[in-house]
Design a protein around this motif. Structure first.
Motif, PDB file in Angstrom:
ATOM      1  N   THR A  14       0.841  -1.209   0.000  1.00  0.00           N
ATOM      2  CA  THR A  14       0.000   0.000   0.000  1.00  0.00           C
ATOM      3  C   THR A  14       0.870   1.250   0.000  1.00  0.00           C
ATOM      4  O   THR A  14       0.620   2.190  -0.770  1.00  0.00           O
ATOM      5  N   PHE A  15       1.879   1.292   0.856  1.00  0.00           N
ATOM      6  CA  PHE A  15       2.792   2.441   0.886  1.00  0.00           C
ATOM      7  C   PHE A  15       3.435   2.649  -0.487  1.00  0.00           C
ATOM      8  O   PHE A  15       3.540   3.776  -0.974  1.00  0.00           O
ATOM      9  N   HIS A  16       3.898   1.578  -1.098  1.00  0.00           N
ATOM     10  CA  HIS A  16       4.579   1.653  -2.397  1.00  0.00           C
ATOM     11  C   HIS A  16       3.668   2.261  -3.459  1.00  0.00           C
ATOM     12  O   HIS A  16       4.025   3.240  -4.120  1.00  0.00           O
ATOM     13  N   TRP A  17       2.480   1.693  -3.642  1.00  0.00           N
ATOM     14  CA  TRP A  17       1.592   2.131  -4.712  1.00  0.00           C
ATOM     15  C   TRP A  17       0.971   3.493  -4.419  1.00  0.00           C
ATOM     16  O   TRP A  17       0.747   4.285  -5.348  1.00  0.00           O
ATOM     17  N   LEU A  18       0.706   3.789  -3.156  1.00  0.00           N
ATOM     18  CA  LEU A  18       0.181   5.105  -2.804  1.00  0.00           C
ATOM     19  C   LEU A  18       1.234   6.182  -3.070  1.00  0.00           C
ATOM     20  O   LEU A  18       0.922   7.249  -3.624  1.00  0.00           O
ATOM     21  N   THR A  19       2.479   5.904  -2.714  1.00  0.00           N
ATOM     22  CA  THR A  19       3.574   6.842  -2.996  1.00  0.00           C
ATOM     23  C   THR A  19       3.675   7.076  -4.500  1.00  0.00           C
ATOM     24  O   THR A  19       3.778   8.224  -4.954  1.00  0.00           O
ATOM     25  N   ALA A  20       3.646   5.998  -5.278  1.00  0.00           N
ATOM     26  CA  ALA A  20       3.749   6.128  -6.735  1.00  0.00           C
ATOM     27  C   ALA A  20       2.612   6.992  -7.284  1.00  0.00           C
ATOM     28  O   ALA A  20       2.849   7.899  -8.095  1.00  0.00           O
ATOM     29  N   ALA A  21       1.391   6.738  -6.841  1.00  0.00           N
ATOM     30  CA  ALA A  21       0.242   7.490  -7.342  1.00  0.00           C
ATOM     31  C   ALA A  21       0.337   8.970  -6.979  1.00  0.00           C
ATOM     32  O   ALA A  21       0.081   9.847  -7.822  1.00  0.00           O
ATOM     33  N   VAL A  22       0.706   9.259  -5.739  1.00  0.00           N
ATOM     34  CA  VAL A  22       0.806  10.661  -5.300  1.00  0.00           C
ATOM     35  C   VAL A  22       1.913  11.380  -6.069  1.00  0.00           C
ATOM     36  O   VAL A  22       1.722  12.507  -6.543  1.00  0.00           O
ATOM     37  N   VAL A  23       3.063  10.734  -6.220  1.00  0.00           N
ATOM     38  CA  VAL A  23       4.183  11.366  -6.935  1.00  0.00           C
ATOM     39  C   VAL A  23       3.801  11.644  -8.384  1.00  0.00           C
ATOM     40  O   VAL A  23       4.062  12.736  -8.910  1.00  0.00           O
ATOM     41  N   ILE A  24       3.175  10.685  -9.047  1.00  0.00           N
ATOM     42  CA  ILE A  24       2.783  10.880 -10.449  1.00  0.00           C
ATOM     43  C   ILE A  24       1.771  12.024 -10.556  1.00  0.00           C
ATOM     44  O   ILE A  24       1.895  12.895 -11.426  1.00  0.00           O
TER      45      ILE A  24
END
Length: 183
Positions: A14-24
């Motif tokens: 969850t941390f990984h994909w949430l970070t990716a989504a927010v950064v993008i």
């Protein structure tokens, strides 16, 4: 078939994909508003959401680091030692760049002397005065680090796809949810 030990725990994923989504989203929103006329509601709205998500990203990254240091899943390396070292270095650089970006974003906003708040719920006051003359420098660094994050994250994604498509190993699957029939 993968066992639960063969993949990262749910919170790490969850941390990984949430970070990716927010950064993008943050990267895209910044480049979209640059093309909008100053003062328009859409431009101001994108900037406001960008700032609020920057505050959320700060909390997310700190929680992610705390989880990684305290209890996140540790998986056995699947690759050659040199590739493992390269992956660890890339992950370390991503964390450092994200932390630097957060600090630069806060400093940049404080140097602008404009309101800095989280979705209108609370403000984040400057802990010290920052000369407005630093706005250009901080903004430039914030932009440069954003590009570095996107570049390194792109290489990270390409490496995951290489593992999945060429090496045909479990590297990418370990960060994906388990298939329903495997639970």
């Amino acid at each position: 078939m993968n066992t639960p030990v063969d993949r990262y725990d749910r919170l790490t994923r969850t941390f990984h994909w949430l970070t990716a989504a927010v950064v993008i989203f943050m990267f895209a929103s910044a480049h979209i508003w640059e093309n909008l006329e100053k003062g328009t509601p859409l431009r101001k709205g994108l900037q406001s959401v960008h700032i609020s998500l920057g505050i959320a990203l700060a909390v997310l990254i700190l929680a992610r680091i705390a989880w990684r240091l305290s209890g996140g899943t540790r998986l056995k390396a699947d690759s050659h030692p040199a590739l493992n070292l390269l992956a660890k270095m890339a992950h370390g650089c991503l964390y450092l760049l994200l932390l630097a970006q957060i600090v630069l974003g806060f400093l940049f906003r404080w140097a602008q002397g404009e309101p800095f708040n989280f979705f209108g719920l609370f403000s984040v006051p400057a802990p010290f005065a920052i000369d407005h003359a630093w706005r250009g420098t901080l903004g430039g660094l914030h932009d440069t680090v954003a590009w570095a994050i996107i570049g390194l994250a792109g290489l990270h994604a390409c490496a995951a796809l290489w593992h999945h498509s060429i090496k045909r190993d479990n590297t990418l699957r370990r960060m994906l949810p388990a298939p329903r029939d495997a639970v």
